[in-house]
Every structure is written in structure tokens, then in C-alpha cells.
Design an enzyme around this catalytic site. Structure first.
Site, PDB file in Angstrom:
ATOM      1  N   TYR A 139       0.896  -1.160   0.000  1.00 20.98           N
ATOM      2  CA  TYR A 139       0.000   0.000   0.000  1.00 20.98           C
ATOM      3  C   TYR A 139       0.931   1.204   0.000  1.00 20.98           C
ATOM      4  O   TYR A 139       1.726   1.354   0.933  1.00 20.98           O
ATOM      5  CB  TYR A 139      -0.873   0.019   1.260  1.00 20.98           C
ATOM      6  CG  TYR A 139      -2.012  -0.965   1.222  1.00 20.98           C
ATOM      7  CD1 TYR A 139      -3.051  -0.803   0.324  1.00 20.98           C
ATOM      8  CD2 TYR A 139      -2.048  -2.050   2.080  1.00 20.98           C
ATOM      9  CE1 TYR A 139      -4.106  -1.708   0.279  1.00 20.98           C
ATOM     10  CE2 TYR A 139      -3.104  -2.958   2.046  1.00 20.98           C
ATOM     11  CZ  TYR A 139      -4.121  -2.772   1.144  1.00 20.98           C
ATOM     12  OH  TYR A 139      -5.164  -3.664   1.100  1.00 20.98           O
ATOM     13  N   THR A 165      -1.287  -2.387  -4.577  1.00 21.07           N
ATOM     14  CA  THR A 165      -2.742  -2.534  -4.542  1.00 21.07           C
ATOM     15  C   THR A 165      -3.377  -1.205  -4.944  1.00 21.07           C
ATOM     16  O   THR A 165      -3.110  -0.172  -4.325  1.00 21.07           O
ATOM     17  CB  THR A 165      -3.198  -2.976  -3.138  1.00 21.07           C
ATOM     18  OG1 THR A 165      -2.570  -4.221  -2.859  1.00 21.07           O
ATOM     19  CG2 THR A 165      -4.704  -3.134  -3.056  1.00 21.07           C
ATOM     20  N   HIS A 300     -10.226  -7.382  -4.856  1.00 19.12           N
ATOM     21  CA  HIS A 300      -9.874  -7.458  -3.437  1.00 19.12           C
ATOM     22  C   HIS A 300     -10.765  -8.481  -2.714  1.00 19.12           C
ATOM     23  O   HIS A 300     -11.178  -8.273  -1.569  1.00 19.12           O
ATOM     24  CB  HIS A 300     -10.036  -6.075  -2.805  1.00 19.12           C
ATOM     25  CG  HIS A 300      -9.053  -5.758  -1.717  1.00 19.12           C
ATOM     26  ND1 HIS A 300      -8.103  -4.778  -1.834  1.00 19.12           N
ATOM     27  CD2 HIS A 300      -8.880  -6.273  -0.474  1.00 19.12           C
ATOM     28  CE1 HIS A 300      -7.402  -4.696  -0.713  1.00 19.12           C
ATOM     29  NE2 HIS A 300      -7.853  -5.599   0.133  1.00 19.12           N
TER      30      HIS A 300
END
Ligand code: FMN
Ligand code: 7N5
Length: 412
Positions: A139, A165, A300
Site C-alpha cells: 500500500y 494494490t 480485493h
């Protein structure tokens, strides 16, 4: 006389049974956090059910006595076209945690994705993997310095790639997690950032409580969240205080122009840069344009935008847009070897499974993840042989038909 199959766990012959066992072994907070999607969970469900629209066209009389299910990935041979997707905080499921997953992956010769929000550090996981190729899920934080340090550490530890991500500018609405007031138990730590914790004003210390960038929060939560990346008037306040997934993981500022180039530069020649969370042909084209090394078609696990397409339904437009220029992987809802075969037939190069590894951990720690990988591996190899394919590269859309709601079958 009954046939004896010593290699089987007779209590657990399918992933469905594994999920049922895991349910009974996890506490409510963990079970809800792992298993829910977002909002009304339709995308979570469709990720799995969408596979049933596709049926396999098996070919026969092809000498399938020898099957090669291996594929190359990150300079290694993966035993099957499947890896374990990055999922956060695996010690919630079992004390073996990420190290158990890493050892199981090493044994099965499959790649592992490690979440930035792991409960064991990336160095510990690299050591447990003994050279098995790992990917670090990233992230990209608003405070770049944290991310820069993590990338350098991953490089040093021998990670082969980062998966950035890209589907999490804000956290999806996870109602059970909110209702349970999810909190990481005090004996566990988000290990990759354990050193980084900066002093926090006392009222902001609420562990992993609901302090993050989540739309629709109650006013009191929003006041707290202003320290965690929310806006005060028109001014953005980057998150501060302890690094928790609620506060730091979502980053609404990420964009193609500024961030992908930065990341490629930081990763250098040592680590590939992949995007995880691509769901359209348009973004797949942009990914190619920005020079990333690969993409993962993902929503996700249905935990972000509820109402988004099932990943197997998004895959064909992505494959068509990319035209083989970079590898295309997919995750979400894969629970059978036949699902893996169908994804490959629709043009994916490789698939990842998330929750099944968590269920394996909850069931029996590392041994449970080994069991999960064995079940899927056996199913993939059996499906390949019963469909008449002896190598992964033979799997193509010739082997698939699609059924519409009235049962009408069309070739692809
Ligand atoms: C409990 C849980 C935690 C997750 N944590 C992360 C994470 O830290 N980073 C990330 O990119 N994806 C995360 N994911 C998404 C997975 O990488 C993957 O996309 C998804 O689980 C695939 O769907 P499946 O669980 O149906 O196989 C998480 C998923 C779950 C279920
Ligand atoms: C941003 C959240 C970090 C963990 C995660 O990705 C998930 O729970 O789905």
C-alpha cells in the site's frame, strides 16, 4: 474391502469442507473479518458463482499419462499456475501465521504474496521461504518515507516483485468489521511497521479500531480520522500516529502520472512492479502504457467496491486489451481446480487464492495451508488430464463454453 487412501485427510477433502472446519476454529471477530466482503456482499458471492457460467469441453484419447502443470514465475518454476494471495494479519488465524504460509508455499513450490500488514516481518518471511519466490504487496502510503523503507527492505530480503494494490483509495464498507469494532489483539503486531511507530496523542490510540478513512463514518470517528488522512475543510491531512491498516493503507491521492514512475524507480531493476486490482480493459491499457511488469485482475476478494464485476467476468476484456504484452493474473472466488482451468482458458497466465490459505491456517496452521495447496494441486492436475491437456500452455478457450441464463451454450 475398503480402499485406504493414506494421503488424504478424510475430514477434509474439499475447500468447502476446509472452510466449514475453519469457521468453527476462528473467533467471531477473525471469522467475520476474513470472510466478509463489503456492503451486501454481492461481488464476494459472484466472484465464486460466476465460474458456473463456464463449462469445460473435454477432449479425449490424448495420452494424458504425464501431466506437466508447472509454469515459470519470477525466474522460478511454480508447480501449478497458482499462488497464495497477500492477506493481512495471518496470526489472527493461527500462531504459525505468515511463516506457516511461507513454509507451506515453499514445500508446494508455489509463490506467496505477503501483505504489508503482516503479523510477521518481511525479513522473517523471506528467511522461512528459503529462496521460494515472494511478492510484497504494497500500500503506497501518503508519507512516502515509510513506503520507501519497506521497498528497500524487500529488495534486500530478495523479494522478486511488489504488487501495488490499486483498488483501495478508501476502505470498502465492511459492516461486520465495523460492528465488531475490529481490533488487533494486543499480543499481535503489524510487524513490518513495528519500528516505525511515532508518538501519538493519547486520544488517537485506538489500535486497529475504526479510526480510518472510511466513508460514512459517525462524526466522532470522523474527528479522529482527520489525523488519519481525512480532509479538514479543503486541506488534506496525511495520516499520523501508529501505522494501522485503517489509518494508513487507503490512499486516495494515488494516481498514474506521479506514483507509478516513482515506484518503478524505487524498485529499480531488482524488483518487478505489478498492479493488483485492475478490473477494466481501459486501466489494463494504461498499465501497459506506464510500463508495469504485470497486472492482477482483482476486486480485493469483493471487499472494496461491491457491485463491481466478478473477476472472471472482468478478465476477458483485460486479456483482450493487453494482447500478451504483459502477464495477466487473476484472483477472487477460486475454490476448485476447475476454476483455475477456466481462468487460464479465458487467458489468465496464473491465479491467486486468498481466503483458502486463511482457512488452512485456521484449521491446522502450516499443515492446513499445505493441505489446501495439495487439494487444489490435485484438482488442477486431474482437471487438466480429464480435459485432455498435458501442459498449461495448451489450455485455451477452445476448452470452454459459456452458458447464458436460459441454458444456451455458446463457444467462446
Ligand atoms: C482477510 C483478507 C485480508 C486481505 N488483505 C489484503 C492486503 O493486505 N492487501 C491486499 O492487496 N489484498 C488483501 N486482500 C485481498 C487478497 O489479496 C485477494 O485479492 C483476495 O483475497 C482474493 O479473493 P479470495 O479470497 O476469494 O481468493 C485480503 C483479503 C482478505 C480476505
Ligand atoms: C486496507 C486494508 C488492509 C487489509 C486488507 O486489504 C483487507 O482487509 O482487505
Amino acid at each position: 474391502m475398503a480402499t485406504v487412501h493414506p494421503e488424504h485427510d478424510l475430514n477434509c477433502l474439499t475447500l468447502e469442507e476446509l472452510e466449514a472446519h475453519a469457521r468453527t476454529m476462528m473467533d467471531k471477530q477473525t471469522r467475520d473479518y476474513y470472510n466478509e466482503g463489503s456492503d451486501s456482499n454481492t461481488t464476494l458471492r459472484e466472484n465464486t458463482t460466476a465460474y458456473s457460467k463456464y463449462r469445460i469441453r473435454p477432449r479425449v484419447l490424448r495420452d494424458v499419462s504425464r501431466i506437466d502443470s508447472s509454469v515459470p514465475l519470477f525466474g522460478h518454476i511454480n508447480s501449478v499456475p497458482l499462488g497464495v494471495a497477500p492477506t493481512a494479519m495471518q496470526r489472527l488465524a493461527h500462531s504459525d501465521g505468515e511463516l506457516g504460509t511461507a513454509r507451506a508455499c515453499k514445500k508446494a513450490k508455489v509463490a506467496m504474496g505477503l501483505s504489508s500488514f503482516a503479523t510477521q516481518s518481511l525479513e522473517e518471511v523471506a528467511e522461512a521461504s528459503e529462496g521460494n519466490p515472494n511478492v510484497l504487496q504494497l500500500y503506497l502510503f501518503e508519507e512516502r518515507e515509510h513506503s520507501r523503507k519497506l521497498i528497500q527492505r524487500a529488495k534486500k530480503a530478495g523479494f522478486k516483485a511488489v504488487f501495488l494494490t490499486v483498488d483501495t483509495p478508501f476502505l470498502g464498507r465492511r459492516n461486520m468489521e465495523i460492528r465488531n469494532q475490529f481490533k488487533l489483539p494486543s499480543h499481535l503486531k503489524v510487524k513490518n511497521f513495528a519500528e516505525e511507530e511515532s508518538p501519538v496523542p493519547p486520544e488517537a490510540v485506538d489500535g486497529e479500531g475504526d479510526s480510518g478513512k472510511r466513508e460514512g463514518m459517525r462524526p466522532k470517528m470522523q474527528r479522529k480520522a482527520s489525523r488519519a488522512g481525512y480532509t479538514e475543510g479543503n486541506r488534506r491531512v496525511p495520516p499520523s500516529g501508529p501505522i494501522t491498516f485503517h489509518s494508513h493503507a487507503p490512499n486516495p491521492t494515488l494516481c498514474w502520472e506521479r506514483d507509478i514512475g516513482w515506484l518503478k524507480q524505487e524498485c529499480g531493476p531488482e524488483m518487478e512492479v505489478w498492479l493488483k486490482g485492475i478490473a477494466t480493459g481501459e486501466d489494463a491499457l494504461l498499465a501497459v502504457h506506464h510500463g508495469v511488469d504485470g497486472i492482477v485482475v482483482s476486486n480485493h476478494g469483493g471487499r472494496q467496491l461491491n457491485g463491481a464485476m466478478a473477476t472472471i467476468d472482468a478478465l476477458p476484456e483485460v486479456v483482450e486489451a493487453v494482447q500478451g504484452k504483459i502477464p495477466v493474473h487473476v484472483d477472487g472466488g477460486i475454490r476448485h481446480g476447475t476454476d483455475v482451468f477456466k481462468a487460464l482458458a479465458l487467458g489468465a497466465d496464473f491465479v491467486w487464492v486468498g481466503r483458502p490459505a486463511l482457512w488452512g491456517l485456521a484449521y491446522k496452521g502450516q499443515a492446513g495451508v499445505e493441505l489446501m495447496l495439495k487439494l487444489l494441486t490435485d484438482e488442477i492436475r486431474l482437471c487438466m488430464s480429464l480435459a485432455g491437456t498435458t501442459s498449461v500452455k495448451e489450455i485455451s478457450k477452445e476448452y470452454l463454453v459459456k452458458m447464458d441464463n436460459s441454458g444456451f451454450v455458446s463457444k467462446l
